[in-house]
Write a protein that holds these residues in place. Structure first.
Motif, PDB file in Angstrom:
ATOM      1  N   ASN A   1      36.208  16.274   9.742  1.00 58.79           N
ATOM      2  CA  ASN A   1      36.864  16.222  11.050  1.00 58.79           C
ATOM      3  C   ASN A   1      38.226  16.897  11.051  1.00 58.79           C
ATOM      4  OD1 ASN A   1      34.662  14.660  12.105  1.00 58.79           O
ATOM      5  ND2 ASN A   1      35.589  12.825  11.218  1.00 58.79           N
ATOM      6  N   THR A   2      38.413  17.858  10.159  1.00 60.73           N
ATOM      7  CA  THR A   2      39.635  18.669  10.148  1.00 60.73           C
ATOM      8  C   THR A   2      39.224  20.134  10.054  1.00 60.73           C
ATOM      9  OG1 THR A   2      39.934  18.820   7.741  1.00 60.73           O
ATOM     10  CG2 THR A   2      40.753  16.824   8.834  1.00 60.73           C
ATOM     11  N   PRO A   3      40.120  21.054  10.422  1.00 63.82           N
ATOM     12  CA  PRO A   3      39.783  22.482  10.308  1.00 63.82           C
ATOM     13  C   PRO A   3      39.564  22.939   8.870  1.00 63.82           C
ATOM     14  CG  PRO A   3      41.678  22.152  11.754  1.00 63.82           C
ATOM     15  CD  PRO A   3      41.416  20.858  11.073  1.00 63.82           C
ATOM     16  N   TYR A   4      39.962  22.090   7.913  1.00 58.54           N
ATOM     17  CA  TYR A   4      39.859  22.462   6.502  1.00 58.54           C
ATOM     18  C   TYR A   4      38.570  21.964   5.860  1.00 58.54           C
ATOM     19  CZ  TYR A   4      44.818  22.889   7.552  1.00 58.54           C
ATOM     20  OH  TYR A   4      46.010  23.206   8.148  1.00 58.54           O
ATOM     21  N   TYR A   5      37.724  21.309   6.651  1.00 63.48           N
ATOM     22  CA  TYR A   5      36.503  20.731   6.103  1.00 63.48           C
ATOM     23  C   TYR A   5      35.619  21.823   5.485  1.00 63.48           C
ATOM     24  CZ  TYR A   5      32.064  18.282   5.773  1.00 63.48           C
ATOM     25  OH  TYR A   5      30.901  17.730   5.313  1.00 63.48           O
ATOM     26  N   GLY A   6      35.140  21.546   4.281  1.00 61.75           N
ATOM     27  CA  GLY A   6      34.310  22.511   3.573  1.00 61.75           C
ATOM     28  C   GLY A   6      35.095  23.430   2.668  1.00 61.75           C
ATOM     29  N   GLY A   7      36.439  23.358   2.755  1.00 62.57           N
ATOM     30  CA  GLY A   7      37.276  24.220   1.939  1.00 62.57           C
ATOM     31  C   GLY A   7      37.783  23.512   0.694  1.00 62.57           C
ATOM     32  N   TYR A   8      38.122  24.323  -0.318  1.00 66.02           N
ATOM     33  CA  TYR A   8      38.719  23.814  -1.560  1.00 66.02           C
ATOM     34  C   TYR A   8      40.006  24.599  -1.797  1.00 66.02           C
ATOM     35  CZ  TYR A   8      34.262  21.518  -2.547  1.00 66.02           C
ATOM     36  OH  TYR A   8      33.138  20.714  -2.476  1.00 66.02           O
ATOM     37  N   TYR A   9      41.121  23.882  -1.919  1.00 70.48           N
ATOM     38  CA  TYR A   9      42.433  24.522  -1.953  1.00 70.48           C
ATOM     39  C   TYR A   9      43.132  24.236  -3.277  1.00 70.48           C
ATOM     40  CZ  TYR A   9      41.108  24.627   2.923  1.00 70.48           C
ATOM     41  OH  TYR A   9      40.403  24.821   4.088  1.00 70.48           O
ATOM     42  N   HIS A  10      43.363  25.309  -4.004  1.00 69.07           N
ATOM     43  CA  HIS A  10      43.939  25.233  -5.339  1.00 69.07           C
ATOM     44  C   HIS A  10      45.440  25.506  -5.268  1.00 69.07           C
ATOM     45  CE1 HIS A  10      44.281  27.433  -9.476  1.00 69.07           C
ATOM     46  NE2 HIS A  10      44.735  26.192  -9.561  1.00 69.07           N
ATOM     47  N   GLY A  11      46.214  24.729  -6.008  1.00 69.21           N
ATOM     48  CA  GLY A  11      47.656  24.934  -6.046  1.00 69.21           C
ATOM     49  C   GLY A  11      48.244  24.404  -7.344  1.00 69.21           C
ATOM     50  N   THR A  12      49.565  24.490  -7.447  1.00 69.39           N
ATOM     51  CA  THR A  12      50.244  24.054  -8.675  1.00 69.39           C
ATOM     52  C   THR A  12      51.451  23.179  -8.359  1.00 69.39           C
ATOM     53  OG1 THR A  12      51.619  26.057  -8.714  1.00 69.39           O
ATOM     54  CG2 THR A  12      49.555  26.117  -9.963  1.00 69.39           C
ATOM     55  N   LEU A  13      51.756  22.311  -9.330  1.00 69.13           N
ATOM     56  CA  LEU A  13      52.986  21.519  -9.332  1.00 69.13           C
ATOM     57  C   LEU A  13      53.728  21.878 -10.615  1.00 69.13           C
ATOM     58  CD1 LEU A  13      51.550  17.977  -8.402  1.00 69.13           C
ATOM     59  CD2 LEU A  13      52.458  19.701  -6.826  1.00 69.13           C
ATOM     60  N   LEU A  14      54.964  22.342 -10.482  1.00 72.58           N
ATOM     61  CA  LEU A  14      55.773  22.695 -11.648  1.00 72.58           C
ATOM     62  C   LEU A  14      56.888  21.658 -11.784  1.00 72.58           C
ATOM     63  CD1 LEU A  14      56.040  26.583 -11.205  1.00 72.58           C
ATOM     64  CD2 LEU A  14      54.302  25.231 -12.424  1.00 72.58           C
ATOM     65  N   PHE A  15      56.779  20.839 -12.813  1.00 73.18           N
ATOM     66  CA  PHE A  15      57.721  19.741 -12.999  1.00 73.18           C
ATOM     67  C   PHE A  15      58.882  20.158 -13.906  1.00 73.18           C
ATOM     68  CE2 PHE A  15      53.765  17.677 -11.881  1.00 73.18           C
ATOM     69  CZ  PHE A  15      54.163  16.677 -11.009  1.00 73.18           C
ATOM     70  N   PRO A  16      60.085  19.721 -13.572  1.00 73.74           N
ATOM     71  CA  PRO A  16      61.229  19.974 -14.466  1.00 73.74           C
ATOM     72  C   PRO A  16      61.227  18.977 -15.620  1.00 73.74           C
ATOM     73  CG  PRO A  16      61.947  18.725 -12.576  1.00 73.74           C
ATOM     74  CD  PRO A  16      60.489  19.022 -12.339  1.00 73.74           C
ATOM     75  N   ARG A  17      61.936  19.300 -16.659  1.00 78.58           N
ATOM     76  CA  ARG A  17      61.997  18.384 -17.796  1.00 78.58           C
ATOM     77  C   ARG A  17      62.744  17.094 -17.444  1.00 78.58           C
ATOM     78  NH1 ARG A  17      60.096  20.087 -22.428  1.00 78.58           N
ATOM     79  NH2 ARG A  17      59.608  22.312 -22.719  1.00 78.58           N
ATOM     80  N   GLU A  18      63.471  17.130 -16.344  1.00 77.91           N
ATOM     81  CA  GLU A  18      64.211  15.936 -15.913  1.00 77.91           C
ATOM     82  C   GLU A  18      63.341  14.997 -15.068  1.00 77.91           C
ATOM     83  OE1 GLU A  18      66.826  19.288 -16.802  1.00 77.91           O
ATOM     84  OE2 GLU A  18      65.163  19.019 -15.395  1.00 77.91           O
ATOM     85  N   PHE A  19      62.080  15.362 -14.843  1.00 76.47           N
ATOM     86  CA  PHE A  19      61.190  14.484 -14.086  1.00 76.47           C
ATOM     87  C   PHE A  19      61.082  13.136 -14.818  1.00 76.47           C
ATOM     88  CE2 PHE A  19      56.983  12.774 -13.063  1.00 76.47           C
ATOM     89  CZ  PHE A  19      56.994  12.838 -11.676  1.00 76.47           C
ATOM     90  N   PRO A  20      61.118  12.020 -14.125  1.00 72.64           N
ATOM     91  CA  PRO A  20      60.965  11.822 -12.686  1.00 72.64           C
ATOM     92  C   PRO A  20      62.268  11.774 -11.888  1.00 72.64           C
ATOM     93  CG  PRO A  20      60.863   9.719 -13.775  1.00 72.64           C
ATOM     94  CD  PRO A  20      61.061  10.740 -14.861  1.00 72.64           C
ATOM     95  N   PHE A  21      63.354  12.181 -12.499  1.00 72.12           N
ATOM     96  CA  PHE A  21      64.628  12.107 -11.779  1.00 72.12           C
ATOM     97  C   PHE A  21      64.862  13.335 -10.901  1.00 72.12           C
ATOM     98  CE2 PHE A  21      65.019   9.698 -15.766  1.00 72.12           C
ATOM     99  CZ  PHE A  21      65.211   8.437 -15.240  1.00 72.12           C
ATOM    100  N   LYS A  22      64.064  14.354 -11.102  1.00 68.50           N
ATOM    101  CA  LYS A  22      64.120  15.537 -10.248  1.00 68.50           C
ATOM    102  C   LYS A  22      62.701  15.881  -9.792  1.00 68.50           C
ATOM    103  CE  LYS A  22      68.288  17.740 -12.105  1.00 68.50           C
ATOM    104  NZ  LYS A  22      68.853  18.980 -12.700  1.00 68.50           N
ATOM    105  N   PRO A  23      62.545  16.359  -8.560  1.00 67.45           N
ATOM    106  CA  PRO A  23      61.206  16.623  -8.008  1.00 67.45           C
ATOM    107  C   PRO A  23      60.629  17.949  -8.505  1.00 67.45           C
ATOM    108  CG  PRO A  23      62.875  17.126  -6.384  1.00 67.45           C
ATOM    109  CD  PRO A  23      63.608  16.550  -7.556  1.00 67.45           C
ATOM    110  N   PRO A  24      59.334  18.136  -8.348  1.00 68.11           N
ATOM    111  CA  PRO A  24      58.680  19.363  -8.789  1.00 68.11           C
ATOM    112  C   PRO A  24      58.704  20.444  -7.703  1.00 68.11           C
ATOM    113  CG  PRO A  24      57.045  17.845  -7.992  1.00 68.11           C
ATOM    114  CD  PRO A  24      58.361  17.133  -7.869  1.00 68.11           C
ATOM    115  N   SER A  25      58.365  21.659  -8.095  1.00 69.92           N
ATOM    116  CA  SER A  25      58.104  22.740  -7.143  1.00 69.92           C
ATOM    117  C   SER A  25      56.621  22.677  -6.794  1.00 69.92           C
ATOM    118  CB  SER A  25      58.437  24.104  -7.759  1.00 69.92           C
ATOM    119  OG  SER A  25      59.795  24.168  -8.142  1.00 69.92           O
ATOM    120  N   ILE A  26      56.314  22.953  -5.530  1.00 67.90           N
ATOM    121  CA  ILE A  26      54.924  22.860  -5.065  1.00 67.90           C
ATOM    122  C   ILE A  26      54.489  24.222  -4.531  1.00 67.90           C
ATOM    123  CG2 ILE A  26      53.331  21.689  -3.496  1.00 67.90           C
ATOM    124  CD1 ILE A  26      55.232  19.321  -3.448  1.00 67.90           C
TER     125      ILE A  26
END
Length: 253
Positions: free
Chosen positions: A52-77
């Motif tokens: 029930n969304t326009p994305y139905y049937g799709g598969y979306y690949h991406g990355t999360l790049l975490f800093p070494r200070e995680f969890p005190f600093k957020p990742p890049s998405i």
């Protein structure tokens, strides 16, 4: 004397492993995530388009790049698969990304980040890294995402089960297309055969009609010709009578 105490692992790596075990124990709906085998700070994820969304049937690949200070600093998405909502290979400006360290909460885990990403994906709120497309365009991206992702070697390596699922969908789609083409071909043949029969019937009808016309033409009396012949016959008879009368009178004299 050197200390024999075990070296304490960096906070980020320890936290990443905890998050990974948590995701394996309690999988997220519509989301799969795996870190690189040689770098636990780089995670790859796959978002499956909800129904029930326009994305139905799709598969979306991406990355999360975490800093070494995680969890005190957020990742890049990042989003890698064309999707119609986010630019590809571009840092996304979200409240859960490194664009907004002021809104980041150290208690958030990988699951929280990916759930927030999916939620924002289903919205239409503009942000840095987002794009505007129509529903039709999003649906088109969803269909193309299957083959697009299979071309990525990292995607194939990290998500073999997802690849198997995608291959099955592509095979089913191929079979449906083949059945549809076969049905269309059968209908096309069925339409041609009656047309040929009709054509033959039409030709036969034309021959019958032509014969009927010929018979009618032959059966019509040629009245002008008959009248001329009749006049000639009568004239010849009168001429014969006159000649006979003249000859008879001459004999009497």
């Amino acid at each position: 004397m050197a200390s024999t105490k075990p070296r304490k692992q960096p906070t980020a790596i320890s936290r990443m492993r905890q998050d990974y075990m948590r995701l394996k124990r309690d999988p997220l709906p519509y989301i799969t995530a795996e870190p690189l085998p040689n770098n636990i700070l780089e995670w790859h994820y796959v978002v499956k388009g909800p129904a029930n969304t326009p994305y139905y049937g799709g598969y979306y690949h991406g990355t999360l790049l975490f800093p070494r200070e995680f969890p005190f600093k957020p990742p890049s998405i990042y989003m890698l698969t064309p999707n119609g909502r986010f630019k590809t290979n571009t840092r996304l400006c979200l409240s859960i990304s490194d664009f907004h360290p002021d809104t980041w909460n150290p208690t958030w885990c990988v699951g929280t980040i990916l759930t927030g990403l999916l939620s924002f994906m289903l919205e239409s709120t503009p942000t840095l890294g987002s794009i505007e497309t129509t529903t039709y365009e999003k649906q088109s991206y969803a269909r193309k995402s299957l083959e697009y992702n299979l071309k990525d070697p990292i995607f194939r390596e990290l998500f073999p089960e997802v690849c198997e699922e995608i291959n099955k969908l592509l095979e089913d789609e191929k079979q449906k297309l083949a059945l549809l083409n076969g049905e269309l071909n059968r209908k096309s043949v069925n339409n041609v055969i009656p047309a040929t029969n009709n054509e033959n019937s039409s030709n036969g009808a034309q021959h019958v009609k032509s014969d009927e016309c010929e018979n009618k033409r032959k059966s019509i009396i040629n009245w002008p010709g008959l009248y001329s012949n009749l006049v000639i016959g009568i004239s010849f008879s009168i001429f014969a009578l006159v000649v006979n009368y003249v000859i008879k009178n001459l004999n009497q004299e």
